[in-house]
Design a protein around this motif. Structure first.
Motif, PDB file in Angstrom:
ATOM      1  N   HIS A 198       0.826  -1.212   0.000  1.00  0.00           N
ATOM      2  CA  HIS A 198       0.000   0.000   0.000  1.00  0.00           C
ATOM      3  C   HIS A 198       0.856   1.256   0.000  1.00  0.00           C
ATOM      4  O   HIS A 198       1.977   1.266   0.505  1.00  0.00           O
ATOM      5  CB  HIS A 198      -1.012   0.008   1.143  1.00  0.00           C
ATOM      6  CG  HIS A 198      -0.425  -0.010   2.524  1.00  0.00           C
ATOM      7  ND1 HIS A 198      -0.074   1.141   3.197  1.00  0.00           N
ATOM      8  CD2 HIS A 198      -0.135  -1.033   3.362  1.00  0.00           C
ATOM      9  CE1 HIS A 198       0.391   0.820   4.393  1.00  0.00           C
ATOM     10  NE2 HIS A 198       0.380  -0.497   4.522  1.00  0.00           N
ATOM     11  N   ASP A 218       6.410   0.486   6.551  1.00  0.00           N
ATOM     12  CA  ASP A 218       4.970   0.270   6.369  1.00  0.00           C
ATOM     13  C   ASP A 218       4.425   1.315   5.416  1.00  0.00           C
ATOM     14  O   ASP A 218       4.040   2.379   5.841  1.00  0.00           O
ATOM     15  CB  ASP A 218       4.284   0.335   7.739  1.00  0.00           C
ATOM     16  CG  ASP A 218       2.803   0.044   7.668  1.00  0.00           C
ATOM     17  OD1 ASP A 218       2.343  -0.456   6.629  1.00  0.00           O
ATOM     18  OD2 ASP A 218       2.103   0.346   8.649  1.00  0.00           O
ATOM     19  N   ASP A 219       4.370   1.085   4.107  1.00  0.00           N
ATOM     20  CA  ASP A 219       4.676  -0.176   3.456  1.00  0.00           C
ATOM     21  C   ASP A 219       5.375   0.125   2.134  1.00  0.00           C
ATOM     22  O   ASP A 219       5.405  -0.683   1.231  1.00  0.00           O
ATOM     23  CB  ASP A 219       3.348  -0.932   3.266  1.00  0.00           C
ATOM     24  CG  ASP A 219       3.498  -2.330   2.698  1.00  0.00           C
ATOM     25  OD1 ASP A 219       4.493  -2.997   3.006  1.00  0.00           O
ATOM     26  OD2 ASP A 219       2.622  -2.731   1.927  1.00  0.00           O
ATOM     27  N   GLU A 273      -4.982   1.781   2.940  1.00  0.00           N
ATOM     28  CA  GLU A 273      -4.922   0.610   3.824  1.00  0.00           C
ATOM     29  C   GLU A 273      -5.034   1.014   5.286  1.00  0.00           C
ATOM     30  O   GLU A 273      -5.692   0.351   6.080  1.00  0.00           O
ATOM     31  CB  GLU A 273      -3.607  -0.158   3.595  1.00  0.00           C
ATOM     32  CG  GLU A 273      -3.534  -1.521   4.295  1.00  0.00           C
ATOM     33  CD  GLU A 273      -3.105  -1.467   5.758  1.00  0.00           C
ATOM     34  OE1 GLU A 273      -3.401  -2.417   6.497  1.00  0.00           O
ATOM     35  OE2 GLU A 273      -2.498  -0.467   6.179  1.00  0.00           O
ATOM     36  N   GLU A 274      -4.391   2.124   5.631  1.00  0.00           N
ATOM     37  CA  GLU A 274      -4.315   2.518   7.043  1.00  0.00           C
ATOM     38  C   GLU A 274      -5.664   2.962   7.611  1.00  0.00           C
ATOM     39  O   GLU A 274      -5.811   3.109   8.823  1.00  0.00           O
ATOM     40  CB  GLU A 274      -3.280   3.643   7.230  1.00  0.00           C
ATOM     41  CG  GLU A 274      -1.853   3.248   6.822  1.00  0.00           C
ATOM     42  CD  GLU A 274      -1.231   2.201   7.752  1.00  0.00           C
ATOM     43  OE1 GLU A 274      -1.874   1.808   8.733  1.00  0.00           O
ATOM     44  OE2 GLU A 274      -0.094   1.779   7.464  1.00  0.00           O
ATOM     45  N   GLU A 277       1.741  -7.553   2.969  1.00  0.00           N
ATOM     46  CA  GLU A 277       2.463  -7.260   4.207  1.00  0.00           C
ATOM     47  C   GLU A 277       1.841  -8.028   5.382  1.00  0.00           C
ATOM     48  O   GLU A 277       0.810  -8.655   5.243  1.00  0.00           O
ATOM     49  CB  GLU A 277       2.361  -5.758   4.499  1.00  0.00           C
ATOM     50  CG  GLU A 277       0.908  -5.340   4.736  1.00  0.00           C
ATOM     51  CD  GLU A 277       0.735  -3.928   5.254  1.00  0.00           C
ATOM     52  OE1 GLU A 277       1.713  -3.326   5.711  1.00  0.00           O
ATOM     53  OE2 GLU A 277      -0.396  -3.426   5.201  1.00  0.00           O
TER      54      GLU A 277
HETATM   55 ZN   LIG Z   1       0.820  -1.421   6.342  1.00  0.00          ZN
END
Ligand SMILES: [Zn+2]
Length: 461
Positions: free
Chosen positions: A87, A122-123, A156-157, A184
């Motif tokens: 992501h 991340d990421d 994603e977060e 991940e």
């Molecule tokens: Zn992540």
């Protein structure tokens, strides 16, 4: 076996390209009105500019303006494609901790050994490692045996509803599903919290579910000069204390059983006997894992009080006090079973236990079989690139974008080939001084290269 010959890559160029990607603050915000989408457009443009070979060779599709799908057609179209995920968004910087960063978080500063900055772990590290591997393989004239899809989400977060979810809809609509999916969520880590000396290559074959419960204590309230024996705040505090003192039960079947088996083979003599006789020593195994937060998180549904409120004036006892408790649900438990257990533990009719408005929780992801051909293929590749690590299947304590892809492959793995520099790195994800080692980054790129090159080898069609 002996370690595989890994491809030489131009690591300086790769470091520069990742630094440039970290420079673009693609920050996800809970309040979507605060998201600066021009950064995501910039980030997409940056990828196209830096990886022209990739975009000239692969088909690319923009999903919902900011997410990206790439398709690299394989030589054996009869075999199902694989999907590599990462992501592009990152979490915000806590303004109060800004001065604790060694380098400004979005500078992407690289020194001799380390690339610093928000998103390196991340990421964006994985995202760029995927791009670098494809770029390198194209330069070598490689065509993959299986078709490879790549999906980069942009939110994603904050749950992936605008990115990964829309990408999954695209695949569904086009009748595309996958041999396996790699995202991940796991990685190369120290074996310490597993009780072994070797490094662990943790491959998450499931991820925990998620649920928050609201606890409300109601009473009469009143003036603080003549309090009753019990107050709403006291009742609520008591309920929270009970929950903390009574962790939910460890679940030692399913994926956890496979995890214990893999670790057990690596343990020193006494613990090894214990691991080999799980039926006899479950209590002891449970104690070993329960002794660390990281260990505890992979064997049980965790309980974390996250919000507490009640009262607005120092001389008034509030008629109501409220707390939120967050649970990360392990396979074997369900949102419903957690509610029942919480009721039983709190055991106080004055404390109302309910779901926050419209939030009923998410079940854990189904377990991808750690004995499948696809899992064996992945672990063989991990052993080739990380010969001194032990591949351990288990459950990811956090959520990933794969939650939107559960029906698109029975084989969903969460693993990153970018190892940590030391144990302190665990705290850096979403924290201060996020970073990756340059050597580790190089290995991460080589891992993807090796994986793609290995597709179609010794595999049943
Ligand atoms: Zn992540």
């Amino acid at each position: 076996g002996s370690p595989a010959k890994l491809m030489n890559i131009n690591i300086q160029k790769a470091v520069d390209r990742l630094s440039g990607g970290v420079n673009i603050p693609t920050i996800s915000q809970m309040n979507s009105a605060k998201i600066d989408y021009t950064q995501f457009l910039d980030f997409n443009r940056y990828l196209r500019r830096e990886f022209p070979k990739v975009f000239n060779t692969l088909e690319s599709y923009t999903i919902n303006k900011h997410s990206l799908i790439l398709k690299w057609s394989g030589a054996q179209p009869l075999k199902k494609p694989i999907l590599l995920m990462a992501h592009m968004d990152v979490v915000p910087i806590d303004e109060q901790s800004l001065d604790q960063w060694t380098f400004p978080p979005f500078s992407g500063t690289a020194d001799e050994e380390i690339i610093w900055g928000r998103g390196t772990m991340d990421d964006k590290g994985s995202l760029f490692a995927i791009m670098e591997s494809v770029d390198q393989l194209i330069a070598n004239g490689h065509q993959p045996a299986q078709t490879i899809y790549i999906a980069f989400g942009h939110d994603e977060e904050i749950g992936g509803n605008e990115g990964a979810k829309k990408s999954a809809e695209y695949f569904r609509k086009n009748g595309i599903d996958f041999d396996f999916i790699l995202d991940e969520g796991g990685g190369i880590t120290s074996g310490k919290s597993f009780g072994i000396e070797k490094a662990v290559a943790f491959v998450a074959v499931s991820e925990k579910g998620y649920m928050t419960l609201e606890l409300v204590a109601k009473g009469t309230g009143g003036h603080s000069s003549m309090p009753g024996k019990e107050t709403t705040i006291g009742i609520l505090a008591n309920a929270i204390t009970k929950l903390q003192e009574n962790p939910l039960p460890a679940r030692l079947g399913g994926a956890t059983k496979h995890m214990f088996k893999a670790i057990g083979a690596e343990m020193k003599l006494l613990p090894r006997i214990i691991m080999g006789n799980q039926w006899l020593f479950e209590g002891l195994i449970e104690r070993i894992f329960s002794s660390s937060p990281a260990g505890s998180a992979v064997i049980r549904t965790t309980t974390a009080p996250t919000i507490i409120s009640g009262g607005i004036k120092d001389n008034v006892i509030p008629a109501q006090a409220m707390a939120m408790v967050n649970f990360r649900i392990i396979p074997g438990d369900t949102p419903e079973s957690i509610v029942d257990m919480v009721r039983e533990i709190v055991d106080d009719p004055r404390v109302e236990i309910k779901h926050p408005e419209g939030q009923f929780g998410r079940k854990p992801a189904p377990i991808s079989d750690p004995t499948s051909d696809q899992f064996k293929f992945l672990s063989r590749n991990i052993y080739d690139v990380f010969p001194s690590a032990v591949v351990v299947p288990g459950i990811s304590p956090g959520g990933t974008d794969t939650k939107h892809f559960l029906d698109l492959s029975p084989n969903i793995y969460r693993f990153s080939g970018i190892g940590r520099t030391d144990d302190s790195d665990l705290k850096r994800v979403h924290g201060i001084d996020e970073r990756i080692g340059i050597k580790a980054y190089e290995k991460g790129i080589q891992f993807y290269i090796h994986l793609i090159e290995s597709l179609g080898q010794n595999q049943k069609l």
